[in-house]
Write a protein that holds these residues in place. Sequence first.
Motif, PDB file in Angstrom:
ATOM      1  N   GLN A 430       0.856  -1.189   0.000  1.00  0.00           N
ATOM      2  CA  GLN A 430       0.000   0.000   0.000  1.00  0.00           C
ATOM      3  C   GLN A 430       0.890   1.237   0.000  1.00  0.00           C
ATOM      4  O   GLN A 430       2.061   1.163   0.368  1.00  0.00           O
ATOM      5  N   MET A 432       1.094   5.429   1.250  1.00  0.00           N
ATOM      6  CA  MET A 432       0.457   6.411   2.135  1.00  0.00           C
ATOM      7  C   MET A 432       0.934   7.804   1.742  1.00  0.00           C
ATOM      8  O   MET A 432       2.125   8.019   1.525  1.00  0.00           O
TER       9      MET A 432
ATOM     10  N   THR B  50       0.486  -2.101   9.471  1.00  0.00           N
ATOM     11  CA  THR B  50       1.554  -1.916   8.474  1.00  0.00           C
ATOM     12  C   THR B  50       2.730  -1.180   9.092  1.00  0.00           C
ATOM     13  O   THR B  50       2.599  -0.522  10.121  1.00  0.00           O
ATOM     14  N   MET B  53       7.818   2.114   5.000  1.00  0.00           N
ATOM     15  CA  MET B  53       9.105   1.735   4.367  1.00  0.00           C
ATOM     16  C   MET B  53       9.799   3.000   3.861  1.00  0.00           C
ATOM     17  O   MET B  53       9.219   3.723   3.032  1.00  0.00           O
ATOM     18  N   LYS B 249       4.896  10.586  -0.635  1.00  0.00           N
ATOM     19  CA  LYS B 249       4.218   9.366  -0.197  1.00  0.00           C
ATOM     20  C   LYS B 249       5.240   8.245   0.038  1.00  0.00           C
ATOM     21  O   LYS B 249       6.329   8.268  -0.543  1.00  0.00           O
ATOM     22  N   ILE B 250       4.854   7.312   0.933  1.00  0.00           N
ATOM     23  CA  ILE B 250       5.747   6.174   1.211  1.00  0.00           C
ATOM     24  C   ILE B 250       4.964   4.871   1.117  1.00  0.00           C
ATOM     25  O   ILE B 250       3.731   4.867   1.251  1.00  0.00           O
ATOM     26  N   LYS B 251       5.733   3.786   0.915  1.00  0.00           N
ATOM     27  CA  LYS B 251       5.102   2.458   0.858  1.00  0.00           C
ATOM     28  C   LYS B 251       4.874   1.948   2.271  1.00  0.00           C
ATOM     29  O   LYS B 251       5.601   2.319   3.196  1.00  0.00           O
ATOM     30  N   LEU B 252       3.888   1.090   2.413  1.00  0.00           N
ATOM     31  CA  LEU B 252       3.621   0.470   3.706  1.00  0.00           C
ATOM     32  C   LEU B 252       3.777  -1.041   3.582  1.00  0.00           C
ATOM     33  O   LEU B 252       3.262  -1.643   2.645  1.00  0.00           O
ATOM     34  N   MET B 253       4.506  -1.603   4.530  1.00  0.00           N
ATOM     35  CA  MET B 253       4.751  -3.057   4.503  1.00  0.00           C
ATOM     36  C   MET B 253       3.805  -3.726   5.502  1.00  0.00           C
ATOM     37  O   MET B 253       3.697  -3.240   6.641  1.00  0.00           O
TER      38      MET B 253
END
Lengths: 436, 378
Positions: A430, A432, B50, B53, B249-253
């Motif tokens: 996902q 954010m 989450t 990342m 924006k950043i990714k979520l693990m």
Amino acid sequence: MRWMKPFLSVLVMTMSLVLTKPILSQAQNPPPREQPNSCVSCHLEDEDLAEPVKAMANDIHAKNGLSCADCHGGDPTAGLDGDADAAMDPTKGYIGVPDRTEIPRFCGRCHSDPEYMRQYNPRLPTDQLNRYKTSIHGKRLARGDEKVATCVDCHGNHGILKANDSRSPVYATNVPKTCARCHADSDYMAEYDIPTTQVEEYENSVHGQALLKRGDTAAPACNDCHGNHGAAPPAVPSVMYVCGQCHVNNSEMFQESPHKEAFAEQDLPECETCHGNHGIKHPKDEMLGVGPESICLECHDEGEKAYEVAAKMYVDIDSLKTAIFRADSLVKIAETAGMEVVDAKFSISDARQFLIKSRTMIHKLSVEDLEKLSKEGMKKAMEAYAMGVAALEELQFRRKGLALSTIFIIILAIGLYLKIRELDQKTQFQEMELGD
Amino acid sequence: MVERDKTLQKDRTGQGTAKSALANQAGRTANWLLERYHVQGILDFMSHKTVPMHRHTIWYYLGGMTLFFFIVQIITGMLLLFYYKPTAETAFESVQFLMTKVRFGWLIRSIHSWSANLLIATAFIHLFSVFFLRAYRKPRELTWVSGVLMLFLAMGFGFSGYLLPWNELAYFATKVGTEIVRDVPLIGHTIMKLLRGGEDVTGATLNRFFAIHVAILPATFFLLLGFHLFAVQLQGMSIPISVEKSQKKIKLMPFFPNFLMRDLLGWTVALGCLAAIAALFPWELGKKADPFAPTPMGIRPEWYFLFMFQTLKILPAKIWFLEGELLGILGFGLIGILVIFVPFIDKASSRGELNRWGTIFGLIAIGYILLMTGVAYM
């Protein structure tokens, strides 16, 4: 010398306070606080006569409140006006400098009186004069030989220190040097026809090294074997008792040995015959047996039973020594590798005790008794060796275990890494939004 | 040939049936539990949890690593308790027995000792990483407070555990350490007596340190750890201010299983390193403590106390009208309190502003700790 005057005045005042305390009144009545002393004041006026007064500052007698007159007699309260004869009046008991032959008796007036000496030191012996009379020094002095040592030659005269003061010439570590002043002087000793190398030999001996190099005051100095006030060379039959003061077990073993009778028959000094006297060296196992350094072979030849006994005893001692060395080396390797070997070290320590006992036992010359002890020691040494082997085996086991577990952990880590990659490929990450 | 294919198919079908039977059994057990314990909400929360990342994600693993070493401590500590006897007469001998006679006893003790040191090391790194990333800022203030308190407790674990083998080094280090406590104004002497169980380090001290080490500290630690983990799970990982400012924006693990698997990988590597160090450099026991022996040369505390010890050593006897050592103790006490209250002092970070003074202070602290520790070892 003008600059010295203030110091000398202070010294005079101090010495007057100290030296004017009469012997008996010091113990019975408190001495007067200040009393003029003509001995001190006159002697300090003349440079040539001042030395005894200056030396008395550290003297044990002065510290105990004795004055010049207590030994030399006379009247220190007289003669303050410069009339020295009034102070040194023979009718007032003035003795002056005693004759050399009179010195032992001079000191003995007090030191042989137990009642008097008790006031100062109840533990101090009072038999010095009697002992001195039995010594070679005392006997010769009685015959008029003034070259021999008297009390002052060893203890000093003015400025005498307690025997347990390390600065005293009779303190344990200073004794050899004190004796050497006469006994190492070949010119001085020429007429007596005795060797003058004793102190030099002693300094290189096992005893001399212990006392003089290591400062071990338990090691014997000249007086411990010869006596001090009653100094004399030990007679042949008494050598064993002299050495036996410290080497008790060796002495007892010797008593039970066949050497006891054999040495007595040939008038041989017991311990000294094998070990020597002043230059006695640290005993080596090679003194035993039938090798080139063997002492046994000085009296015994091949074919005799004693020859076989000597050889057998050496083998027993040497085998035990080798077994201990072997075990100790192995245990040290294990210890250096980080293994806990405390039990093995205890066993080695026990084995060493048996080696010491075995070395003592050889004085008995009993092959059976020695064998029994050395076998006990061997058992301990073998135990230690076995523990050393076990420790090294354990070390190998640990190393292998570490290698295997490391391989397993690496495989697990690689597996996890691959699984993570696989997971990440399948995962829809996902996103954010950041910011306001 | 046809027969063999049939047999294989039959076998495969059998395996499939067995697998599905196992899955059914697991499902039934899970349902049985969920019927009785209403934790579905927690499970849903966990499955949706989450982890951000970004370039600083690596620091997120330090907390888990510290937790791993703590778990190792608990397990090995319990195993040591089977043999350890906490009296002055038996403590040393019981550890010696454990190391020489008990199979793998040496390894358990070595792991316990090494893991304790690694735990403190990773806890320090964790603290500084959280500090520099400002992860303590609102709403995670209490997570920081609980973490700092746990670090202090971990150092307390180290100090109390050090004495337990009752060897020479530990005995005198404890004597010196508890003597320093005496200099605390007003209450110092009382605290020292309370710790020692008297005026001197004796068997009574050993009993007290044992009780502190295995009962008081673990109970307190577990409470704080429970809160700390709960807060981390509830509030999630903090995103550093610098990342917030530089990225849109950043990714979520997913926490489960992606992040957890990474944590497991870290733990596996930590276990490998710990096992290797413990096996190659077994923790030594030394000589039994002799209270009548003179203090041996070079007595010093464990490395994590060294910077403080060295500071107290180099301080002059008098500073103004105060004793140097007293001033040092008061100084460290004050710094300790300030560290606890960092989130409440640094208001700027909570507003999302990067406070450069914090970074400067942090770097000075690291430099000072390293310098003083280095000097103490020289």
